[in-house]
Design a protein around this motif. Structure first.
Motif, PDB file in Angstrom:
ATOM      1  N   TRP A  32    -108.172 -41.787  19.482  1.00  0.00           N
ATOM      2  CA  TRP A  32    -108.467 -40.847  18.402  1.00  0.00           C
ATOM      3  C   TRP A  32    -107.303 -40.738  17.422  1.00  0.00           C
ATOM      4  N   SER A  33    -106.086 -40.783  17.925  1.00  0.00           N
ATOM      5  CA  SER A  33    -104.918 -40.750  17.033  1.00  0.00           C
ATOM      6  C   SER A  33    -104.899 -41.980  16.136  1.00  0.00           C
ATOM      7  N   ASN A  34    -105.197 -43.131  16.708  1.00  0.00           N
ATOM      8  CA  ASN A  34    -105.245 -44.359  15.927  1.00  0.00           C
ATOM      9  C   ASN A  34    -106.383 -44.298  14.904  1.00  0.00           C
ATOM     10  N   ALA A  89    -107.542 -41.577  13.522  1.00  0.00           N
ATOM     11  CA  ALA A  89    -107.087 -40.672  12.453  1.00  0.00           C
ATOM     12  C   ALA A  89    -106.156 -41.408  11.493  1.00  0.00           C
ATOM     13  N   LEU A 129    -106.928 -40.122  23.807  1.00  0.00           N
ATOM     14  CA  LEU A 129    -106.152 -39.466  22.757  1.00  0.00           C
ATOM     15  C   LEU A 129    -105.496 -40.493  21.838  1.00  0.00           C
ATOM     16  N   ALA A 133     -98.616 -38.611  14.980  1.00  0.00           N
ATOM     17  CA  ALA A 133     -99.472 -38.197  16.099  1.00  0.00           C
ATOM     18  C   ALA A 133     -99.770 -39.383  17.017  1.00  0.00           C
ATOM     19  N   LEU A 134     -99.951 -40.564  16.441  1.00  0.00           N
ATOM     20  CA  LEU A 134    -100.180 -41.766  17.244  1.00  0.00           C
ATOM     21  C   LEU A 134     -98.967 -42.064  18.121  1.00  0.00           C
ATOM     22  N   GLN A 193     -96.704 -39.968  19.147  1.00  0.00           N
ATOM     23  CA  GLN A 193     -96.593 -38.937  20.181  1.00  0.00           C
ATOM     24  C   GLN A 193     -97.612 -39.145  21.298  1.00  0.00           C
ATOM     25  N   SER A 194     -98.829 -39.548  20.941  1.00  0.00           N
ATOM     26  CA  SER A 194     -99.848 -39.773  21.979  1.00  0.00           C
ATOM     27  C   SER A 194     -99.488 -40.990  22.824  1.00  0.00           C
ATOM     28  N   ALA A 218    -100.631 -38.780  10.711  1.00  0.00           N
ATOM     29  CA  ALA A 218    -101.469 -39.453  11.710  1.00  0.00           C
ATOM     30  C   ALA A 218    -100.654 -40.481  12.488  1.00  0.00           C
ATOM     31  N   TYR A 219     -99.761 -41.189  11.816  1.00  0.00           N
ATOM     32  CA  TYR A 219     -98.913 -42.162  12.513  1.00  0.00           C
ATOM     33  C   TYR A 219     -97.986 -41.440  13.497  1.00  0.00           C
TER      34      TYR A 219
END
Length: 194
Positions: free
Chosen positions: A76-78, A80, A73, A122-123, A125-126, A119-120
Motif C-alpha cells: 500500500w505504501s508503494n 501511494a 503495508l 512512508a514506503l 518506513q514500512s 509517500a516515499y
C-alpha cells in the motif's frame, strides 16, 4: 511476499508515467525555430519532471536492493507512492500550458512533489518495519537516514516560499533533487561489500 513483483510493477508504472509526459509534448504549429522557442517552458518542465521520475526510479531501485521482505503495508505504501507519481503528467502539462501566468499550476506541482516525497518516506518506513534487525535495510538505513525528512521539509519550505512567486516552488524542488541524484552511499557500500 516477493519483492520482485513490487519492483516490476513500479518499473512499469514509472515507464508509463514518463511515456505519458512525453506524449503531452505537441509539435509547434509552425515550422520555424521561433515556434519551437515558444514551447521552451513546456520542454523545461518536461525535463524537470523526467529528471524527477528518473531520480525516484533510481532511488527506488537501490532501496529494493537491500530489501528482503514485503508485506501488505509495503504494497500500500508503494501504491501511494505510485499514485503520487502518476499525478506528474497532469501537473507537468498544467505548468507547461500556463507557465509564469498563473499561481495554481506551480503550487499544484509543488504539492505533487510533496505528496510523492511523503509517500516515499512512508514506503521507507514500512520497509524498515517489515525487515527486522538482521536484514540489510536495517543495517544500512536503520539509523540516521534523514534524506526523506530533509526532502519533505524542503518541499514544505518551497511551497511557503512559492507564495511569494509560484515558480520558486518548482525551482527549489528541483534543487532538492540534488539530494537524491546520487543514490544512498550506504546502500552502494553495502552492495559492494557483499
Amino acid at each position: 511476499m516477493s519483492k520482485h513483483r513490487v519492483e516490476a510493477f513500479t518499473d512499469g508504472v514509472i515507464a508509463i508515467i514518463i511515456t505519458i509526459m512525453v506524449l503531452e509534448l505537441q509539435a509547434p504549429a509552425g515550422g520555424d525555430f521561433a515556434d519551437l522557442w515558444a514551447l521552451r517552458y513546456r520542454f523545461l518542465i518536461y525535463f524537470v519532471s523526467f529528471l524527477t521520475m528518473a531520480v525516484y526510479w533510481n532511488n527506488h531501485h537501490h532501496l529494493f536492493q537491500v530489501v528482503s521482505h514485503v508485506d501488505g503495508l509495503v504494497l500500500w505504501s508503494n501504491t501511494a507512492f505510485l499514485f503520487a507519481s502518476s499525478l506528474f503528467p497532469f501537473a507537468t502539462a498544467w505548468v507547461g500550458a500556463h507557465h509564469l501566468t498563473s499561481f495554481a499550476p506551480e503550487m499544484f506541482y509543488g504539492g505533487v512533489v510533496l505528496l510523492a516525497d511523503l509517500a516515499y518516506y512512508a514506503l521507507v518506513q514500512s520497509l524498515l518495519r517489515v525487515n527486522t534487525k538482521g536484514n540489510a535495510i536495517q543495517k544500512v538505513l536503520g539509523q540516521g537516514y534523514y534524506k526523506p525528512l530533509i526532502a519533505v521539509s524542503g518541499n514544505v519550505i518551497a511551497l511557503i516560499i512559492g507564495l511569494v512567486w509560484a515558480p520558486l516552488t518548482i525551482i527549489l524542488d528541483t534543487l532538492l533533487l540534488l539530494l537524491w541524484v546520487i543514490p544512498e552511499k550506504r546502500i552502494e557500500q553495502h552492495l559492494q561489500n557483499q
